[in-house]
Write a protein that holds these residues in place. Structure first.
Motif, short mmCIF file in Angstrom:
data_model
loop_
_atom_site.label_atom_id
_atom_site.label_comp_id
_atom_site.label_asym_id
_atom_site.label_seq_id
_atom_site.Cartn_x
_atom_site.Cartn_y
_atom_site.Cartn_z
N VAL A 103 -6.59 1.04 -2.45
CA VAL A 103 -7.56 1.35 -3.41
C VAL A 103 -8.51 0.55 -3.52
O VAL A 103 -9.60 1.19 -3.94
CB VAL A 103 -6.54 1.73 -4.74
CG1 VAL A 103 -7.61 2.27 -5.89
CG2 VAL A 103 -5.46 2.70 -4.50
N LEU A 107 -12.39 1.96 -3.24
CA LEU A 107 -13.26 2.23 -4.26
C LEU A 107 -14.57 0.88 -4.09
O LEU A 107 -15.81 1.31 -4.34
CB LEU A 107 -12.84 1.56 -5.56
CG LEU A 107 -11.61 2.78 -6.11
CD1 LEU A 107 -11.01 2.18 -7.40
CD2 LEU A 107 -12.48 4.20 -6.32
N SER A 122 -7.91 -3.89 -8.91
CA SER A 122 -6.87 -2.97 -8.26
C SER A 122 -5.62 -3.60 -7.93
O SER A 122 -4.55 -3.12 -7.63
CB SER A 122 -7.28 -2.11 -7.29
OG SER A 122 -7.68 -2.81 -6.25
N ALA A 269 -8.99 4.40 -10.23
CA ALA A 269 -8.42 3.30 -9.22
C ALA A 269 -6.95 3.08 -9.96
O ALA A 269 -6.04 2.99 -9.38
CB ALA A 269 -9.13 2.09 -9.23
N ALA A 272 -4.86 6.07 -8.98
CA ALA A 272 -4.59 6.11 -7.83
C ALA A 272 -3.37 5.36 -7.38
O ALA A 272 -2.47 5.51 -6.47
CB ALA A 272 -5.69 6.10 -6.84
N VAL A 273 -3.38 4.08 -7.84
CA VAL A 273 -2.29 2.95 -7.46
C VAL A 273 -1.18 3.55 -8.04
O VAL A 273 0.00 3.49 -7.24
CB VAL A 273 -2.73 1.64 -8.08
CG1 VAL A 273 -1.49 0.67 -7.89
CG2 VAL A 273 -3.82 1.07 -7.51
N LEU A 276 0.35 6.53 -5.80
CA LEU A 276 0.81 5.93 -4.51
C LEU A 276 2.24 5.39 -4.49
O LEU A 276 2.88 5.72 -3.66
CB LEU A 276 -0.36 5.03 -4.00
CG LEU A 276 -1.49 5.56 -3.41
CD1 LEU A 276 -2.42 4.47 -2.97
CD2 LEU A 276 -1.42 6.53 -2.14
#
Length: 352
Positions: A103, A107, A122, A269, A272-273, A276
């Protein structure tokens, strides 16, 4: 800085708002309600310019109390879990760390955040180390710190919601045995273990020493029957609130104004982490005989203290969750700066 009288009034208002939110969330059967309520209240107060700060020693003392709570809850099972499922736990930790790195790389290349900020922000943990290293490598430490604490807040919120949805009336506080028979002598022994464990961990330069030291020492002593880890429920609730206030009050109006233009990127960010890691948690349920909530909390990208509170207050495999989270903390602090430096070097100069 506000006057002493105004500071007292603001703290009184914050405590009252925290109590209302905490009790309301507890009645709604949210895990970690007494962490979540104070954190939400503190975010509102901080962004509205209350200019309050939770002293670092108070935060460290709260971490030590959480470490003792975890020691009582899991005892020697963390070590057994690490031995039995070591390779798989390393894989779980590796996926979480790699998810954060990917990520950050994406980014940074897309220039969603200025410079190499995303590479440091991140990282799934080790906020203090990331902030310190970021400035040295030309990133804005305010933006990195803001991104890290947005991640912590988002993890607490998402984990609490998921735990609430996947449990039927689960407890929102510490296990009852942690607060049973809280007579004077066992409490004094527990406080001594907390102080000694934190002191030893700090002397050994262990990461998150205020939390990890009491947790490891307390678990060893409690498991062998040398010492009984016992804490009064009000003391644990105060520790919960202190951690919530410390995180929430980091969200000040000044910091928000300085980073407002990057807020969409920070949220992308962070989400997204978490997403995932959640997908990996779902896959993990097919590899191990564990439920999704256990896998979700184990793979959540930090922090250890807040995830520990949620795990102990939910019906999950606490030893597995904390074994993964503890190992992840050490791995992130070792590999996080290295990965961030690699991302910074891998990005073309015009993108940095």
């Amino acid at each position: 800085m506000p006057s002493p009288a105004r500071t007292i009034r603001l703290w009184a208002a914050l405590v009252a708002a925290s109590a209302v939110l905490g009790v309301g969330l507890k009645l709604a059967q949210f895990p970690a309600a007494l962490l979540l309520g104070p954190m939400i209240a503190a975010i509102v107060f901080g962004v509205r310019g209350a200019a309050l700060r939770m002293p670092k020693p108070a935060f460290q003392a709260a971490q030590a109390m959480i470490g003792c709570m975890v020691a009582h809850a899991v005892t020697a099972e963390i070590t057994r879990t690490l031995i039995d499922d070591g390779p798989l736990i390393l894989l779980v930790v590796g996926v979480t760390v790699i998810a954060g790195a990917l990520v950050g790389l994406v980014l940074t290349r897309l220039r969603v955040l200025p410079g190499t900020t995303a590479a440091w922000g991140s990282s799934p943990g080790g906020a203090a180390a990331m902030v310190a290293m970021a400035e040295e490598y030309g990133s804005d430490p305010r933006l990195v710190a803001f991104m890290q604490y947005v991640r912590v807040a988002a993890v607490v919120l998402s984990a609490s919601v998921v735990a609430r949805l996947l449990t039927d009336g689960g407890a929102s506080g510490p296990p009852p045995t942690a607060a049973e028979e809280a007579t004077v002598l066992p409490v004094l022994v527990t406080l001594a273990v907390a102080a000694l464990g934190a002191g030893l961990a700090r002397a050994l330069h262990l990461p998150a020493w205020a939390l990890v030291g009491p947790m490891l020492l307390g678990a060893g002593l409690h498991a062998t029957g040398i010492a009984s880890i016992t804490l009064p429920l009000p003391m644990l609730e105060l520790a919960y609130a202190t951690i919530g206030w410390y995180v929430g009050l980091r969200f000040t109006r000044e910091t928000l104004r300085a980073t407002l233009h990057a807020l969409p990127g920070i949220l992308v960010a962070t989400l997204a982490v978490i997403l995932l890691c959640a997908l990996w948690a779902f896959g993990l349920t097919h590899l191990l005989a564990i439920d999704f909530l256990t896998a979700f909390l184990a793979t959540s990208p930090g922090g250890l203290d807040s995830v520990a509170i949620i795990a102990v207050g939910s019906r999950v495999d606490v030893s597995f969750v904390l074994a993964v989270q503890t190992l992840r903390l050490f791995v992130v602090l070792i590999t996080g700066p290295l990965l961030a430096k690699w991302i910074a070097r891998a990005v073309p100069p015009e993108a940095a």
